[in-house]
Design a protein around this motif. Structure first.
Motif, short mmCIF file in Angstrom:
data_model
loop_
_atom_site.label_atom_id
_atom_site.label_comp_id
_atom_site.label_asym_id
_atom_site.label_seq_id
_atom_site.Cartn_x
_atom_site.Cartn_y
_atom_site.Cartn_z
N UNK A 1 0.72 -0.99 -0.15
CA UNK A 1 0.00 0.31 -0.03
C UNK A 1 1.39 1.14 -0.12
N UNK A 2 1.93 1.57 0.84
CA UNK A 2 2.95 2.35 0.61
C UNK A 2 3.27 2.64 -0.87
N UNK A 3 3.67 1.43 -1.13
CA UNK A 3 5.06 1.72 -2.48
C UNK A 3 3.60 2.36 -3.69
N UNK A 4 2.25 1.53 -3.44
CA UNK A 4 1.73 1.93 -4.37
C UNK A 4 1.17 3.48 -4.86
N UNK A 5 0.96 3.57 -3.14
CA UNK A 5 0.90 5.52 -2.86
C UNK A 5 1.47 6.51 -3.11
N UNK B 1 6.80 -5.34 -8.69
CA UNK B 1 6.92 -6.53 -7.77
C UNK B 1 5.74 -6.85 -6.78
N UNK B 2 6.31 -6.11 -5.97
CA UNK B 2 5.74 -5.97 -4.95
C UNK B 2 3.93 -7.17 -4.78
N UNK B 3 3.07 -5.64 -5.43
CA UNK B 3 1.59 -6.02 -6.41
C UNK B 3 2.01 -7.83 -6.39
N UNK B 4 2.80 -8.42 -7.45
CA UNK B 4 2.85 -9.89 -7.41
C UNK B 4 3.16 -11.19 -6.69
N UNK B 5 4.12 -9.98 -5.49
CA UNK B 5 4.20 -11.17 -4.39
C UNK B 5 2.77 -10.62 -2.92
N UNK B 6 2.74 -10.06 -2.91
CA UNK B 6 1.18 -9.51 -2.31
C UNK B 6 0.35 -10.53 -2.64
N UNK B 7 -0.07 -10.26 -4.07
CA UNK B 7 -1.01 -11.35 -4.74
C UNK B 7 -0.68 -12.98 -4.23
N UNK B 8 0.49 -13.45 -3.91
CA UNK B 8 0.99 -14.08 -3.99
C UNK B 8 0.77 -14.60 -2.01
N UNK C 1 5.45 3.83 -6.34
CA UNK C 1 7.25 3.62 -7.02
C UNK C 1 7.11 2.92 -8.04
N UNK C 2 8.51 2.83 -8.78
CA UNK C 2 8.49 2.11 -9.94
C UNK C 2 8.90 0.74 -9.16
N UNK D 1 -7.22 -10.47 -5.72
CA UNK D 1 -7.50 -9.91 -7.06
C UNK D 1 -7.04 -8.83 -7.73
N UNK D 2 -7.10 -8.05 -6.39
CA UNK D 2 -7.37 -6.79 -6.99
C UNK D 2 -5.62 -6.27 -7.12
N UNK D 3 -4.61 -6.83 -6.21
CA UNK D 3 -3.24 -6.57 -6.33
C UNK D 3 -2.95 -7.61 -8.51
N UNK D 4 -2.89 -8.63 -8.64
CA UNK D 4 -3.59 -9.26 -10.09
C UNK D 4 -3.89 -8.52 -10.93
N UNK D 5 -5.36 -7.63 -10.65
CA UNK D 5 -6.07 -6.65 -10.98
C UNK D 5 -4.28 -5.23 -11.58
N UNK D 6 -4.47 -5.08 -10.55
CA UNK D 6 -3.13 -3.70 -10.83
C UNK D 6 -1.26 -4.18 -11.57
N UNK D 7 -1.08 -5.21 -10.70
CA UNK D 7 -0.07 -5.52 -11.65
C UNK D 7 -0.11 -5.69 -13.10
N UNK D 8 -1.21 -6.04 -13.68
CA UNK D 8 -1.43 -6.42 -15.14
C UNK D 8 -1.82 -5.10 -15.18
N UNK D 9 -2.00 -4.17 -15.04
CA UNK D 9 -2.49 -2.59 -16.37
C UNK D 9 -1.21 -1.73 -15.98
N UNK D 10 -0.45 -2.61 -14.93
CA UNK D 10 1.05 -1.63 -14.64
C UNK D 10 2.02 -2.27 -15.72
N UNK D 11 2.46 -3.29 -16.25
CA UNK D 11 3.02 -4.25 -16.96
C UNK D 11 3.30 -2.97 -18.13
#
Length: 114
Positions: free
Chosen positions: A53-57, A65-72, A60-61, A102-112
């Motif tokens: 959440x802090x990195x997204x807010x 990476x964190x979104x994918x780890x968070x989803x896992x 951060x570049x 689901x939210x993390x995976x969606x966000x990770x996909x949209x930032x690819x």
């Protein structure tokens, strides 16, 4: 802030709260030894969600990476909690983890590729 980020940040915050509550409730269960893996994953999940959440807010570049780890980790925690559906705190945590995953995976996909 974009609506997608607000939705993601809310899912992350909800997951932190659910995991913290679940870990505390698990510690109060009759057979705490049976809940060790659940407690460990609750703690890991709460921490990764808060950090993500802090990195997204901050935009951060390294957020992708964190979104994918968070989803896992959300998936692992949610799967563990789902094994204890008879406990309300685990049921609620499993649901929060699934929404966050689901939210993390969606966000990770949209930032690819960004």
């Amino acid at each position: 802030m974009h609506q997608q980020n607000q939705t993601l940040l809310q899912a992350l915050a909800d997951c932190v709260a659910a995991c913290e509550h679940c870990a505390t409730a698990c510690l109060q269960e009759q057979d705490v030894k049976m809940m060790v893996r659940c407690i460990q994953l609750d703690r890991d999940c709460a921490d990764i969600c808060a950090l993500t959440a802090r990195f997204v807010a901050r935009g951060s570049e390294h957020a992708q990476h964190l979104l994918r780890e968070c989803a896992e980790i959300c998936r692992a925690c949610g799967n563990e909690c789902a094994q204890h559906q008879h406990m309300e705190h685990c049921r609620q945590c499993a649901e929060a983890c699934k929404r966050c995953e689901e939210a993390c995976m969606q966000a990770a996909g949209s930032t690819a590729g960004h």
